[in-house]
Design a protein around this motif. Sequence first.
Motif, short mmCIF file in Angstrom:
data_model
loop_
_atom_site.label_atom_id
_atom_site.label_comp_id
_atom_site.label_asym_id
_atom_site.label_seq_id
_atom_site.Cartn_x
_atom_site.Cartn_y
_atom_site.Cartn_z
N ILE A 66 0.75 -1.12 0.01
CA ILE A 66 -0.04 -0.04 0.16
C ILE A 66 0.95 1.29 -0.09
O ILE A 66 1.52 1.63 0.91
N THR A 67 0.91 2.10 -1.13
CA THR A 67 1.87 3.14 -1.26
C THR A 67 1.60 4.10 -0.25
O THR A 67 2.41 4.63 0.04
N ALA A 68 0.42 4.50 0.08
CA ALA A 68 -0.14 5.58 1.04
C ALA A 68 0.37 5.13 2.30
O ALA A 68 0.54 6.16 3.00
N ARG A 69 0.76 3.79 2.77
CA ARG A 69 0.92 3.62 4.03
C ARG A 69 2.42 3.27 4.38
O ARG A 69 3.04 2.71 5.30
N ASN A 70 3.03 3.02 2.98
CA ASN A 70 4.54 2.58 3.25
C ASN A 70 4.40 1.10 3.80
O ASN A 70 5.18 0.96 4.45
N LEU A 71 3.48 0.62 3.29
CA LEU A 71 3.32 -0.96 3.85
C LEU A 71 3.36 -1.75 2.57
O LEU A 71 2.94 -1.74 1.66
N SER A 72 4.28 -2.95 2.94
CA SER A 72 4.36 -4.07 1.93
C SER A 72 4.76 -5.31 2.62
O SER A 72 4.80 -5.44 3.67
N GLY A 73 4.23 -6.30 1.81
CA GLY A 73 4.71 -7.82 2.30
C GLY A 73 4.65 -8.90 1.20
O GLY A 73 4.41 -8.48 0.13
N ASN A 74 5.58 -9.78 1.38
CA ASN A 74 6.08 -10.79 0.45
C ASN A 74 5.49 -12.19 0.53
O ASN A 74 5.33 -12.48 1.59
N GLY A 75 5.10 -13.05 -0.48
CA GLY A 75 4.73 -14.36 -0.09
C GLY A 75 6.23 -15.23 -0.03
O GLY A 75 7.24 -14.58 -0.07
N THR A 76 6.23 -16.60 0.39
CA THR A 76 7.22 -17.37 0.66
C THR A 76 7.98 -17.70 -0.64
O THR A 76 8.89 -18.17 -0.45
N GLY A 77 7.11 -17.54 -1.74
CA GLY A 77 8.00 -17.91 -2.79
C GLY A 77 7.61 -19.14 -3.32
O GLY A 77 7.01 -20.05 -2.63
N THR A 78 7.84 -19.43 -4.78
CA THR A 78 7.40 -20.66 -5.39
C THR A 78 8.60 -21.05 -6.16
O THR A 78 9.01 -20.31 -7.04
N GLN A 79 9.18 -22.27 -5.89
CA GLN A 79 10.34 -22.70 -6.58
C GLN A 79 9.85 -23.53 -7.91
O GLN A 79 9.30 -24.63 -7.87
N VAL A 80 10.20 -23.19 -9.04
CA VAL A 80 9.86 -23.50 -10.43
C VAL A 80 11.00 -23.97 -10.83
O VAL A 80 11.95 -23.68 -11.07
N THR A 81 10.75 -25.47 -11.40
CA THR A 81 11.80 -26.34 -12.07
C THR A 81 11.17 -26.73 -13.43
O THR A 81 10.10 -27.53 -13.38
N ILE A 82 11.85 -26.58 -14.57
CA ILE A 82 11.40 -26.72 -15.64
C ILE A 82 12.56 -27.70 -16.25
O ILE A 82 13.47 -27.50 -16.42
N GLU A 83 11.94 -29.03 -16.65
CA GLU A 83 12.86 -30.20 -17.14
C GLU A 83 12.74 -30.16 -18.58
O GLU A 83 11.54 -29.82 -19.04
N ASN A 84 13.76 -30.58 -19.37
CA ASN A 84 13.79 -30.87 -20.89
C ASN A 84 12.83 -32.31 -20.85
O ASN A 84 12.54 -32.89 -20.28
N PHE A 85 11.81 -32.03 -21.90
CA PHE A 85 10.94 -33.02 -22.41
C PHE A 85 11.54 -34.26 -22.74
O PHE A 85 12.39 -34.65 -23.49
N PRO A 86 10.77 -35.31 -22.06
CA PRO A 86 11.73 -36.61 -22.02
C PRO A 86 11.32 -37.30 -23.49
O PRO A 86 10.28 -36.82 -24.20
#
Length: 455
Positions: free
Chosen positions: A221-241
């Motif tokens: 929220i820019t008016a309150r200088n307030l922010s928060g982040n998620g814990t994140g998502t680890q994405v792994t893309i493998e070569n097609f078998p």
Amino acid sequence: MNLQLANIFLPLIFLLCLHLGAAENTAAVIVVNQAPPSIRAMEGSEFTIECTFNTNNNSIKWYAEWYKTRNNVTAKVNNGTDRIISADTEKRSLSLTVKKVDVMDSGTYVCGVGSKYGTSPGTGTQVTIDEITDLMVNQTPTSVSDVEGSELTMNCTFKTVNNHSTMYVRWYNYGTEGLKKELVNESDVITTLHLDNGFASLTLKNANSSDTGTYVCEVGITARNLSGNGTGTQVTIENFPELMVNQTPPNIPVSEGSDLTMECRFTVWNKHKTLYVKWYKHSGTGGTKKELMSERGGGPAALALEKGFASFTLKNVNVTDTGTYLCEVGSTTRNWSASGAGTQVIITPPDQRPMSSYIVPGAVAGTLLFLLVLGILLWRWRQCSKEPLQSRSEAEMNQMETSSPPPADEVTYVDLNFHKRDAKAEEEVVYTEVKIRPKQRDDNDIYAKVNPRHR
């Protein structure tokens, strides 16, 4: 006379008016109960206040009103999207529900019930709304693994406020090298945002190995200088078998009425739920391709996608089942499939067998017969080569056994030691035939019959 009647009825009419007025004044009194006395809520949540009242005169029409006092200013609360006023005439109750509250909704709320004779207020409810200090960002899933060409989505939920015009949601990708990159809408990156509901999402289309990394949702929220982040998502893309399909057996010759089974083994994939296995039949060269279903008791006898195995069984076959059967494995979510080498099925009537079924047994029987004849001929040849030598030796032995030993003075002793340095010319060599008797008078004497032969 008229004056007397007037003196009598006027007091009566006055008393009746007084009685009716008292009755109306009594009915106009309404007792209102309001609950709860106080509420403390977080910004973005909702609260409800309830009121009940009592009256002894049900014929009087009543109404209800809600008022809020904040900073010594009183205003009427009107019914709306986030302000819901409801009433129950039978239970003589009413309520006020405020949704998606913010700090401006703090104050004292009072419900009033009244009629044409006046309004009776409730006891009031003191409402305090606290500002959000934690946006409570929740990101899912924590990790996701897929192959190239797939599509995956990450979700982000958070606390929201009424004045969400100053709110924002951003997505960042921390790649394999740890570099932070903000993601924006493009052909293969799609973001959705619903600030009213506190929801956002990020979708990656046609993902490839370069999309591997950690994705983080940031809300502020820019008016309150307030922010928060998620814990994140680890994405792994493998070569097609590479999809490998092995179908067995290559051919099956059987008679009518038999049962037969074909098996298909293929590459095991972690996304096996999106795989499919189909069986097709080709009837003759250039024949049409027909997908096989569960007919006449046949069909997929086994299907274990997680183990990479499938089979197809035909029961009580007939000559019309002759043809080439193919196993096809593929994915329902993308253009990815492969087929086995096929199984050639030959069905013959019970009194006939295909020529190929006689070739192997006939070749085996012929080979065994040839080896037997060759062995007999070889054994006979060896026997014939040994017979002259054995018969000749036996005859000479018999002759020596029947003849009597010669007199001692007729015995000629021969020195059989051959000295190479004393050898004579070939024409002077005397060859001697020596026959040893099986029975001798003296173990140290060797009798020999000397027949001189000259060359």
